[in-house]
Write a protein that holds these residues in place. Structure first.
Motif, PDB file in Angstrom:
ATOM      1  N   SER A   1      -1.317  -3.416  -5.119  1.00 13.75           N
ATOM      2  CA  SER A   1       0.000  -3.395  -4.475  1.00 13.75           C
ATOM      3  C   SER A   1       1.037  -3.125  -5.564  1.00 13.75           C
ATOM      4  O   SER A   1       0.713  -3.098  -6.753  1.00 13.75           O
ATOM      5  N   ARG A   2       2.271  -2.907  -5.162  1.00 20.71           N
ATOM      6  CA  ARG A   2       3.340  -2.645  -6.113  1.00 20.71           C
ATOM      7  C   ARG A   2       4.444  -3.690  -5.956  1.00 20.71           C
ATOM      8  O   ARG A   2       4.889  -3.975  -4.849  1.00 20.71           O
ATOM      9  N   SER A   3       4.853  -4.241  -7.077  1.00 26.68           N
ATOM     10  CA  SER A   3       6.011  -5.111  -7.139  1.00 26.68           C
ATOM     11  C   SER A   3       7.162  -4.214  -7.568  1.00 26.68           C
ATOM     12  O   SER A   3       7.051  -3.495  -8.566  1.00 26.68           O
ATOM     13  N   VAL A   4       8.242  -4.235  -6.815  1.00 25.59           N
ATOM     14  CA  VAL A   4       9.329  -3.287  -7.034  1.00 25.59           C
ATOM     15  C   VAL A   4      10.654  -4.027  -7.186  1.00 25.59           C
ATOM     16  O   VAL A   4      10.935  -4.969  -6.438  1.00 25.59           O
ATOM     17  N   LYS A   5      11.435  -3.596  -8.144  1.00 28.30           N
ATOM     18  CA  LYS A   5      12.774  -4.149  -8.331  1.00 28.30           C
ATOM     19  C   LYS A   5      13.765  -2.999  -8.311  1.00 28.30           C
ATOM     20  O   LYS A   5      13.611  -2.019  -9.040  1.00 28.30           O
ATOM     21  N   LEU A   6      14.775  -3.113  -7.455  1.00 26.23           N
ATOM     22  CA  LEU A   6      15.868  -2.147  -7.377  1.00 26.23           C
ATOM     23  C   LEU A   6      17.045  -2.739  -8.137  1.00 26.23           C
ATOM     24  O   LEU A   6      17.408  -3.892  -7.921  1.00 26.23           O
TER      25      LEU A   6
ATOM     26  N   ASP B   1       0.839  -1.199   0.000  1.00 28.30           N
ATOM     27  CA  ASP B   1       0.000   0.000   0.000  1.00 28.30           C
ATOM     28  C   ASP B   1       0.875   1.251   0.000  1.00 28.30           C
ATOM     29  O   ASP B   1       2.107   1.166   0.013  1.00 28.30           O
ATOM     30  N   GLU B   2       0.213   2.396  -0.005  1.00 33.24           N
ATOM     31  CA  GLU B   2       0.913   3.688  -0.028  1.00 33.24           C
ATOM     32  C   GLU B   2       1.815   3.855   1.205  1.00 33.24           C
ATOM     33  O   GLU B   2       2.897   4.430   1.119  1.00 33.24           O
ATOM     34  N   ALA B   3       1.369   3.347   2.344  1.00 27.45           N
ATOM     35  CA  ALA B   3       2.164   3.455   3.573  1.00 27.45           C
ATOM     36  C   ALA B   3       3.504   2.728   3.424  1.00 27.45           C
ATOM     37  O   ALA B   3       4.521   3.190   3.946  1.00 27.45           O
ATOM     38  N   ALA B   4       3.521   1.622   2.708  1.00 27.44           N
ATOM     39  CA  ALA B   4       4.774   0.888   2.483  1.00 27.44           C
ATOM     40  C   ALA B   4       5.714   1.695   1.593  1.00 27.44           C
ATOM     41  O   ALA B   4       6.930   1.722   1.815  1.00 27.44           O
ATOM     42  N   THR B   5       5.154   2.360   0.592  1.00 30.66           N
ATOM     43  CA  THR B   5       5.962   3.229  -0.273  1.00 30.66           C
ATOM     44  C   THR B   5       6.559   4.360   0.556  1.00 30.66           C
ATOM     45  O   THR B   5       7.750   4.664   0.445  1.00 30.66           O
ATOM     46  N   GLN B   6       5.737   4.958   1.389  1.00 28.29           N
ATOM     47  CA  GLN B   6       6.187   6.060   2.245  1.00 28.29           C
ATOM     48  C   GLN B   6       7.279   5.588   3.212  1.00 28.29           C
ATOM     49  O   GLN B   6       8.285   6.275   3.408  1.00 28.29           O
TER      50      GLN B   6
END
Length: 168
Positions: free
Chosen positions: A144-149, A16-21
């Motif tokens: 939700s967002r799947s993110v790759k760094l 969620d947005e809180a995880a992004t924050q």
């Protein structure tokens, strides 16, 4: 697509947005603890609506930017003077003329000290220097967002390492 070196990758889930924050707050703490990392170039990749601009806003807030944070969709760049240094936020979505790059002085900005955050870097392909860190954001069916760094330099690796302990 340009060929970039990959030194390290890390996969995350932002439910969620809180995880992004929370991610951005952790990254800001890492930047504040290691000021030399404020010279990094970070590219944000993802489809329209993936959350790239929201990510930048969360990071800028966590770094201490107050007041309105404008999207540089039309201006292409917005800069913020912070005690740690300058943060330049680029949005190349509407970028379509390579001459704009030279005319706007972007080459000088990317060569100067400061944190560079680039949305839609593929629109400026061939002009941007290789990024230190790429962040790939993909929206999932449940929002939700799947993110790759992807770290392409030692500076990018150091950015990822400042995030040790951040939950994925």
């Amino acid at each position: 697509m340009r060929h970039l070196r990959i030194l390290e990758t890390r996969s995350l889930q932002w439910p969620d947005e809180a995880a992004t924050q929370a991610f951005c707050a952790a990254l800001a703490r890492g930047l504040q603890a290691h000021p030399h990392l404020m010279n990094a170039s970070i590219e944000l990749h993802g489809s329209l609506g993936a959350g790239k601009t929201s990510w930048v806003r969360h990071l800028l807030r966590a770094l201490g930017v107050e007041g309105r944070i404008k999207s540089p969709s039309y201006a292409v760049m917005e800069s913020y003077e912070l005690p740690l240094g300058v943060v330049s936020h680029f949005d190349f979505y509407r970028f379509d003329d390579p001459r704009e790059w030279e005319d706007a002085g972007f080459r000088d900005i990317f060569a100067a000290p400061g944190l560079k955050l680039s949305e839609w870097p593929e629109k400026a392909e061939g002009m941007l220097p290789a990024p230190d860190l790429q962040i790939w954001i993909e929206t999932q069916a449940d929002e939700s967002r799947s993110v790759k760094l992807v770290a392409g330099t030692a500076l990018g690796q150091a950015l990822i390492q400042t995030l040790e302990g951040v939950r994925s």
